[in-house]
Structure formats: structure tokens, C-alpha cells
Design an enzyme around this catalytic site. Structure first.
Site, PDB file in Angstrom:
ATOM      1  NE  ARG A   1     -33.041-107.762  66.460  1.00 13.32           N
ATOM      2  CZ  ARG A   1     -32.888-106.994  67.535  1.00 13.32           C
ATOM      3  NH1 ARG A   1     -33.417-105.776  67.542  1.00 13.32           N
ATOM      4  NH2 ARG A   1     -32.230-107.436  68.591  1.00 13.32           N
TER       5      ARG A   1
ATOM      6  CG  HIS B   1     -36.706-110.523  68.528  1.00 10.61           C
ATOM      7  ND1 HIS B   1     -35.950-110.028  69.563  1.00 10.61           N
ATOM      8  CD2 HIS B   1     -35.826-110.830  67.547  1.00 10.61           C
ATOM      9  CE1 HIS B   1     -34.669-110.028  69.220  1.00 10.61           C
ATOM     10  NE2 HIS B   1     -34.572-110.507  67.990  1.00 10.61           N
ATOM     11  CG  ASP B   2     -44.925-112.085  68.006  1.00 13.40           C
ATOM     12  OD1 ASP B   2     -45.187-112.100  69.227  1.00 13.40           O
ATOM     13  OD2 ASP B   2     -45.766-112.350  67.132  1.00 13.40           O
TER      14      ASP B   2
ATOM     15  N   GLY C   1     -44.800-118.295  70.412  1.00  9.56           N
ATOM     16  CA  GLY C   1     -45.407-118.391  69.090  1.00  9.56           C
ATOM     17  C   GLY C   1     -45.745-117.032  68.514  1.00  9.56           C
TER      18      GLY C   1
ATOM     19  CG  ASP D   1     -48.253-114.930  71.051  1.00  7.88           C
ATOM     20  OD1 ASP D   1     -47.292-114.156  70.843  1.00  7.88           O
ATOM     21  OD2 ASP D   1     -48.309-115.667  72.055  1.00  7.88           O
TER      22      ASP D   1
ATOM     23  CD  GLU E   1     -42.927-111.628  74.706  1.00  3.42           C
ATOM     24  OE1 GLU E   1     -42.496-111.453  73.541  1.00  3.42           O
ATOM     25  OE2 GLU E   1     -43.876-112.398  74.963  1.00  3.42           O
TER      26      GLU E   1
ATOM     27  N   PRO F   1     -32.183-116.140  70.459  1.00  3.60           N
ATOM     28  CG  PRO F   1     -31.813-117.377  68.528  1.00  3.60           C
ATOM     29  CD  PRO F   1     -32.837-116.500  69.187  1.00  3.60           C
TER      30      PRO F   1
ATOM     31  CG  HIS G   1     -28.296-111.273  60.694  1.00  2.00           C
ATOM     32  ND1 HIS G   1     -27.558-112.006  61.600  1.00  2.00           N
ATOM     33  CD2 HIS G   1     -29.459-110.982  61.325  1.00  2.00           C
ATOM     34  CE1 HIS G   1     -28.249-112.155  62.713  1.00  2.00           C
ATOM     35  NE2 HIS G   1     -29.401-111.534  62.573  1.00  2.00           N
ATOM     36  CB  THR G   2     -28.912-109.722  53.650  1.00  2.86           C
ATOM     37  OG1 THR G   2     -28.305-109.156  52.492  1.00  2.86           O
ATOM     38  CG2 THR G   2     -30.420-109.506  53.542  1.00  2.86           C
TER      39      THR G   2
ATOM     40  CG  ASP H   1     -24.158-106.820  53.269  1.00  4.64           C
ATOM     41  OD1 ASP H   1     -22.949-106.586  53.065  1.00  4.64           O
ATOM     42  OD2 ASP H   1     -24.936-107.198  52.372  1.00  4.64           O
TER      43      ASP H   1
END
Length: 346
Positions: free
Chosen positions: A78, A82-83, A88, A90, A104, A179, A209-210, A262
Site C-alpha cells: 500500500r 500511495h506513493d 509519481g 518518488d 503526505e 481514491p 485487497h486480497t 478478505d
């Protein structure tokens, strides 16, 4: 004489065919088998001379972290996601607030949610001991995500390297481009298109998300605001599952209670996520939106394909995660190689 001429002609034809095949393999073969298309600025053996032990050091540290906390595998994957979705790939997500720059980590999608920063710190420390001022934090994130997936039973892939680290973070970008867990399908598609990723990438990367867990705060709306889901869910497959989620996550309070993404194989990277989605039992609103809001049926067919064929899912996931790992990378003289992943060099 005629036999010799014909033999030479045949030899020339064979030579031309061999050359043509080799050219095709060079330009097309790797993108088909390992998802390495469109990686002009990154190199497979980037650290071969300057830090040959980089992959072993990263792998060893990820193994230790995941052994101590199996959930860390999902957290490291994750982090990479998110990076890459903010400016991009980075390593901007790793920066702490400093001066007028707001981290962030303080943005809505990340606050009290992202984890694994200490693991990246440990990897960076080991690499600075072995190869000072050489390996970027952005490359560490990409390698750690690959190893985390592999250690939980998922596929392995070649990580092309050579990313450099950003000199700034984007608090506003993290709030805008990552998102939300209750996004509509239309919004999800737009989010991914902003990053140069298509619907196929969205469906394949959603398979992340598994494994892992989510806080009540992330799925409460999906549990209690059922009007939209009823509009789209033609088969009404959600009442029992919703009761289970409500027992974990009440209408108010217990925001930090966790539920597995899951319920069947929460610590394993497999294709069971897609079976959940088909049953209307994705934990997040975005999971169920893939099928419930797919009026054309294109995404539903892709979900069915992955649910019935784990090998196909793995192959598609590899192509999409490699593609994601190349979003707006800094290379050459751009950015820097941070000595400490949390701060730009002084």
C-alpha cells in the site's frame, strides 16, 4: 556449383529469420512475459556495480518484518501504491513535514492509516551501511512491495530500478489523487486514468485487497448506507455479510476497529478477493462498485476471469504493478538520493 549457391541462399534465409526472431524477442518478448513495457528510464541491474547486494538486503528485512507482523506485507504494498499516485513513484510519501512543507502522511487517506515507515527506515539504514548514498528510497519502496507480495504467496516480478527521490511532498495531491474507500466506479476509473492506468489496471490492482485489514472508518459507509448498493445489486447478496460487519463496526464509535479485507484468506495473496466481489462481499465500497456499478459488464467479465484463474490474475497484476511503478519516475539528475528517507538532504 548450383548446389553450393542454393545452400548459401538457404543459409542467408535462415540467418534473416533468426535475426528477425531475435529482434522481435528483444522488443516484444519481455513486455509479454514480465510486464516490462514502457520502462525506458529504468534498468533491471541498475545497482549491479554500485550495490550488488541491494535486493538481498531488502528481501531479508522484509522477511523479518512480515514474519513479525504478517499484515506488514499489505502495508508495504500500500505504501508503494500511495506513493506512486501522488506526483509519481518518488518516495514523497515518506517525507516528514518540514518548514512550509506538509507531509503526505497528514493527508486524509494516509493519516493514522499508512504504516511500514519503520521497515523502510531499517532497510535504508542497512543499505547506507553497505552502499552509502547509492540506493533511492523510491527504489526501496518498489522492491519492498514486490517482496511483500511474494512472501504471502503472490507472484514475483523483475523490478526495474533507477528511480530518484523527490525534493518535496504534496499534501494536496495526496488528498486529491488517492481514491477514497467509498468512491464510485466512475471516480475510480477517473483516478486511475489520471495516472495513465486503464480499467484493466484498476481491476488487476484492486486485487491487492486480497490481503490486509481496513479500519471501521473506511467501511462504515458501505455497511450502513445501503441505498446505492440496493440500486445496483440485482442479486441481494449482502444481508448476512453486512450483519457481520455491523457487529464489528457500529454506526458511531470504534473507528479504529479492524476487519480483514478478505475474511477467508486474510494473510495470503491469492485470487479469493474476486470471489468475494462476485458474492457482494468486498469489504470496501470500492470493491463492490467494480461489479455493482458496471453497467456494461466489461469489468464483471474480468472479475469472473480472475476469480476462476489465479494464474491469469497473477500475470495481469504483475503487468499492472510494473506499469504503476513507472508513473512519473525521477531519473538521471532529477531529484536526489536521500540519506534518510524521511528528510531531503541538507
Amino acid at each position: 556449383m548450383s548446389f553450393s549457391s542454393s545452400s548459401m541462399a538457404v543459409a542467408r534465409i535462415i540467418f534473416m529469420v533468426v535475426v528477425a526472431v531475435l529482434v522481435f524477442l528483444v522488443f516484444h518478448g519481455s513486455s509479454e512475459t514480465s510486464g516490462t513495457a514502457d520502462l525506458p528510464d529504468l534498468v533491471l541491474d541498475y545497482y549491479k556495480q554500485t550495490c550488488p547486494s541491494v535486493e538481498q538486503i531488502v528481501r531479508r528485512n522484509v522477511e523479518v518484518a512480515v514474519f513479525k507482523d504478517p499484515r506488514m506485507a499489505a502495508s508495504l504494498l500500500r505504501l508503494h501504491f500511495h506513493d506512486c499516485f501522488v506526483m509519481g513513484c518518488d518516495a514523497s510519501v515518506l517525507l516528514e513535514s518540514q518548514g512550509s512543507m506538509v507531509s503526505e502522511k497528514q493527508a486524509g487517506p494516509n493519516l493514522n492509516s499508512l504504516r511500514g515507515f519503520e521497515v523502510i527506515d531499517e532497510i535504508k539504514y542497512a543499505l547506507e551501511e553497505a552502499c552509502p548514498y547509492t540506493v533511492s528510497c523510491a527504489d526501496i519502496l518498489a522492491l519492498a512491495a514486490r517482496d511483500a507480495v511474494l512472501l504471502r504467496g503472490g507472484p514475483v516480478w523483475n523490478v526495474f530500478l533507477g528511480r530518484r527521490d523527490s525534493l518535496k511532498a504534496s499534501f494536496s495531491g495526496a488528498n486529491q489523487f488517492i481514491p477514497a474507500p467509498n468512491s464510485s466506479l466512475e471516480t475510480l476509473i477517473a483516478n486511475f486514468q489520471d495516472q495513465g492506468l486503464d480499467v484493466a489496471d484498476l481491476v488487476a490492482l484492486s486485487g491487492s485487497h486480497t490481503m490486509g485489514r481496513a479500519r471501521c472508518l473506511s467501511f462504515r459507509q458501505r455497511v450502513y448506507d445501503v441505498s446505492t448498493e440496493h440500486d445496483h445489486d440485482r442479486y441481494k447478496r449482502h444481508t448476512t455479510f453486512r450483519r457481520i460487519l455491523r457487529s464489528i463496526c457500529p454506526k458511531s464509535g470504534r473507528d479504529n476497529e479492524f476487519a480483514p479485507l478478505d475474511f477467508m484468506t486474510p494473510a495470503r495473496f491469492d485470487n479469493h478477493y474476486y470471489l468475494n466481489v462476485l458474492e457482494g462481499e468486498g469489504l470496501l465500497g470500492t470493491d463492490n462498485a467494480l461489479v455493482a456499478e458496471d453497467d456494461e459488464g466489461e469489468i464483471r467479465r474480468q472479475v469472473w476471469a480472475y476469480a476462476s484463474n489465479q494464474k491469469l490474475f497473477f500475470e495481469s497484476f504483475v503487468k499492472s504493478v510494473v506499469k504503476m511503478g513507472n508513473i512519473n519516475v525521477l531519473t538521471g539528475n532529477e531529484g536526489e538520493i536521500r540519506r534518510n528517507c524521511r528528510f531531503v538532504n541538507s
